[in-house]
Design an enzyme around this catalytic site. Structure first.
Site, PDB file in Angstrom:
ATOM      1  N   GLY A   1       0.816  -1.204   0.000  1.00 32.32           N
ATOM      2  CA  GLY A   1       0.000   0.000   0.000  1.00 32.32           C
ATOM      3  C   GLY A   1       0.851   1.256   0.000  1.00 32.32           C
TER       4      GLY A   1
ATOM      5  N   GLY B   1       0.397   5.700   0.493  1.00 27.80           N
ATOM      6  CA  GLY B   1      -0.486   6.787   0.871  1.00 27.80           C
ATOM      7  C   GLY B   1       0.264   8.098   0.872  1.00 27.80           C
ATOM      8  N   GLY B   2      -0.412   9.135   1.379  1.00 25.13           N
ATOM      9  CA  GLY B   2       0.202  10.448   1.373  1.00 25.13           C
ATOM     10  C   GLY B   2       1.431  10.529   2.252  1.00 25.13           C
ATOM     11  N   MET B   3       1.432   9.788   3.368  1.00 23.34           N
ATOM     12  CA  MET B   3       2.555   9.891   4.298  1.00 23.34           C
ATOM     13  C   MET B   3       3.636   8.854   4.056  1.00 23.34           C
ATOM     14  SD  MET B   3       1.058  10.719   8.058  1.00 23.34           S
ATOM     15  CE  MET B   3       2.701  10.516   8.714  1.00 23.34           C
TER      16      MET B   3
ATOM     17  N   VAL C   1       3.408   1.060   2.865  1.00 24.61           N
ATOM     18  CA  VAL C   1       3.245  -0.084   3.765  1.00 24.61           C
ATOM     19  C   VAL C   1       3.813  -1.306   3.057  1.00 24.61           C
ATOM     20  CG1 VAL C   1       1.657  -1.483   5.111  1.00 24.61           C
ATOM     21  CG2 VAL C   1       1.177   0.946   4.757  1.00 24.61           C
TER      22      VAL C   1
ATOM     23  N   LYS D   1       5.073   0.094   8.103  1.00 25.87           N
ATOM     24  CA  LYS D   1       4.721   1.369   7.476  1.00 25.87           C
ATOM     25  C   LYS D   1       5.912   2.304   7.613  1.00 25.87           C
ATOM     26  CE  LYS D   1       1.243   5.047   7.564  1.00 25.87           C
ATOM     27  NZ  LYS D   1      -0.027   5.499   8.162  1.00 25.87           N
TER      28      LYS D   1
ATOM     29  N   ASP E   1     -10.163  10.588  11.196  1.00 24.99           N
ATOM     30  CA  ASP E   1     -10.054  10.287   9.763  1.00 24.99           C
ATOM     31  C   ASP E   1     -10.707   8.935   9.476  1.00 24.99           C
ATOM     32  OD1 ASP E   1      -7.410   9.908   7.283  1.00 24.99           O
ATOM     33  OD2 ASP E   1      -9.415  10.773   7.117  1.00 24.99           O
TER      34      ASP E   1
END
Length: 658
Positions: free
Chosen positions: A18, A20-22, A25, A40, A141
């Site tokens: 995965g 994501g923005g940050m 993973v 992560k 969130d």
């Protein structure tokens, strides 16, 4: 981050699962505990970003780790570890086998989920939120992509990246002052959009948005752009879900609309209140199965899917053995609740003597026993977090009913501590195990079998933490105490002596380990026979230490003999047989006989692939061994092809596990 990188000397990155923005993973292997985990990692960011921006992101990432690691609930993803490696921050989490709710909707072609599934998800997420809010943590969130439904039906909340503690306002101000988006537009509460005070009821609003989408197939404000969506949340009443999903029972529509109230005071007051409303709705309008389901009968209430496979343990009315007279209360064996009904000294188990408070009524004690058996069953199945929850609940009831120093209470604490170790929480496990060992010594006596069992567990945890000197000392003390109480050839004494041998080897004292293993082999042969599994295990230890001393020719002879005996006794494809065959190949390699070693590595790799499947972690490890052997023989092209095959199989396995 690069594939196959070893993070902090422990976590082997296998493939990405995965982004994501940050960060990213990764599916990874914990080399210390031999299990797969999710890691992560905060993405490395280029120099174009302002230092203050980077600092906020790093603080936010660290906060996610701290907040999530403090939460322990079956509905929240377990965090095992956190740290920084070569400038990269990372969090180690349990690897979930399932799909997030956004993926479930995609799998269903964005059509509404069955009502019964919506209800189950609502109830489980509500329970998890009730717990997090009790800890003064607001997620902020909550959205379908951050809620995972595992293959056994358990629903877990993930990603506490922008969560905040209810009392920590300053941190929130620092983050929002950077302009970083604090939530996802389709699921943001009106107070988030208007920058008003936020509390736990913001999460309830977001949950309402999630349930609305699961029940109708679309979010409550499915508009053209982000600004229109935000305005919708702030100013517009959502369309009643039943206008899009007529078969949705009215009580659930009412709950969703209450969750989506603009004013937080008009929503359910907290997650506990929401849970009561959901229970009332289920009672008044049960979410029934499809008519074709043969189990759908009015007389059989439907349990949540996560209860499948759980066992109640021993029947509550099972007969118990009569007490056996004993002259010394300090030698009374614990109840067969956790000792398995057998006295380590060879006789039947006697009921425990109440030491702190009167025993509860039989039916209540039987219920506690049944729940404890359920926790044991969960642990045996590898569901360690579920087992942790069960052990903790039983322990709380036992402390109230029996007192903190009752043998049954201490037995439950022993298992809770052991399960903490299986969750990777080794420091917590160490602290609790030490407390239980001290309490058992005080209540039962220093030489009581149960005290010694907990001391063995204490040594085991110390070894996992790398403190082998302390572990060895405890194993030696336990072995001496068991020899004095039970005799030198008792199985428990010999088991402790075997652990002494492990400790000596770990500390580089292989010459002493050799002498111990030779004595142990003689004792095991007397009591179990030359081909007994424990005899062969001691011989395997002897061979390993011969190798550590550089005596590879002798190690090769021992490994071959043990492999042949294990193949004869256990079968050619038994895991122990394959371990010994691999040890034979290792010795051949150290002797420079790489062609012979190649045959051994290939046989082990073929057997593991045949028995376990090509993508099983042990099979992949064997393929890697084979590739390294090919490299030693200068067959670089074949080795490279095999490495590519291993990488491909790992990616295929990761895709299947998502």
């Amino acid at each position: 981050m690069a594939e196959n990188r070893l993070v902090q000397g422990r976590y082997r990155l296998l493939d990405t699962i995965g982004r994501g923005g940050m960060g990213e993973v990764w599916r990874a292997r914990d080399e210390s505990l031999g299990r797969q985990v999710a890691v992560k990692c905060l993405k490395p960011l280029g120099p174009r970003h302002e230092p203050s921006f980077l600092q906020v992101l790093r603080e936010r990432f660290r906060r996610e780790a701290r907040v999530a690691a403090a939460l322990q609930h079956r509905g929240i993803t377990v965090v095992h570890d956190f740290g920084e490696d070569a400038g990269t921050l990372f969090i180690v989490m349990e690897l979930l086998n399932g799909r997030n709710l956004s993926q479930l909707l995609d799998d269903n072609r964005r059509q509404p989920l069955p009502v019964r599934d919506v209800v189950e998800i609502a109830e489980q997420v509500t329970a998890a939120l009730a717990y997090t809010h009790e800890q003064a943590v607001v997620h902020r969130d909550l959205k379908p992509a951050n809620i995972v439904r595992t293959t056994d039906g358990t629903v877990k909340i993930c990603d506490f990246g922008i969560a905040r503690l209810g009392h920590d306002i300053g941190f929130t101000a620092r983050l929002t002052g950077t302009g970083i988006a604090m939530g996802s537009p389709h699921y943001m509460s009106p107070e988030q959009i208007g920058a008003h005070a936020i509390d736990h009821r913001s999460d309830l609003y977001s949950l309402g948005c999630v349930l609305y989408e699961l029940a109708t197939g679309v979010p409550p404000f499915d508009l053209g752009d982000a600004w229109a969506v935000l305005v919708g949340h702030r100013d517009t009443a959502p369309a009643p879900p039943r206008t899009l999903r007529p078969d949705l029972p009215e009580p659930y529509e009412r709950i969703m609309l209450e969750l989506l109230a603009k004013d937080p005071d008009d929503r359910p007051r907290d997650a506990d209140d929401l849970a009561k409303r959901l229970a009332d709705a289920r009672h008044r309008h049960p979410a029934r199965r499809a008519p074709a389901d043969p189990d759908d009968t009015a007389a059989t209430p439907r349990l949540p899917s996560w209860t499948r496979g759980m066992t109640l343990g021993s029947p509550a009315g099972a007969a118990r053995r009569p007490p056996r007279p004993t002259a010394d209360p300090a030698t009374t064996v614990l109840t067969d609740t956790w000792t398995g009904g057998g006295d380590p000294r060879g006789g039947d188990a006697s009921p425990a003597v109440p030491l702190a408070s009167p025993a509860p009524p039989d039916d209540r004690r039987a219920a506690l026993t049944g729940r404890l058996e359920s926790a044991h069953a969960l642990s045996r199945r590898g569901r360690y977090f579920d087992a942790h929850q069960c052990y903790a609940e039983v322990l709380a009831d036992q402390q109230r009913a029996l007192g903190p120093d009752h043998p049954d209470t201490l037995g439950c604490r022993h298992h809770l501590a052991r399960n903490l170790g299986r969750l990777g929480r080794l420091e917590d496990c160490l602290a609790m195990t030490r407390e239980v060992a001290e309490a058992r010594a005080r209540v039962l006596g220093a030489r009581h079998p149960d005290t010694l069992t907990t001391r063995c567990e204490l040594a085991h945890v110390l070894g996992k933490l790398g403190n082998w000197a302390a572990a060895l000392q405890i194993y030696q003390q336990v072995a001496a105490a068991r020899a004095a109480a039970l005799g030198p050839d008792h199985p428990d004494t010999l088991a402790a002596r075997y652990e002494v041998g492990i400790g000596l080897g770990r500390l580089g004292r292989s010459a002493e380990a050799l002498a111990l293993y030779r004595d142990l082999i003689a004792a095991r042969t007397r009591t179990q026979g030359a081909d007994g599994p424990d005899t062969l295990r001691a011989r395997h230890g002897l061979g390993v230490n011969l190798g550590q001393l550089g005596r590879w020719q002798e190690a090769l002879v021992e490994a071959r003999e043990v492999a042949a005996a294990r193949e004869r006794v256990l079968g050619p494809d038994h895991p122990d047989t394959l371990v010994s065959r691999r040890e034979t190949a290792v010795a051949l390699g150290w002797l420079g006989r790489w062609n012979d070693a190649l045959d051994g590595y290939r046989q082990v790799a073929d057997a593991r692939e045949r028995v376990l499947g090509a993508a099983h972690p042990d099979a992949l490890t064997s393929q890697s061994d084979l590739a390294q052997c090919l490299e030693q023989l200068g067959r670089a092209d074949e080795a490279a092809a095999l490495h590519r095959r291993v990488a491909s199989l790992r990616r295929q396995r990761a895709r299947r596990e998502r």
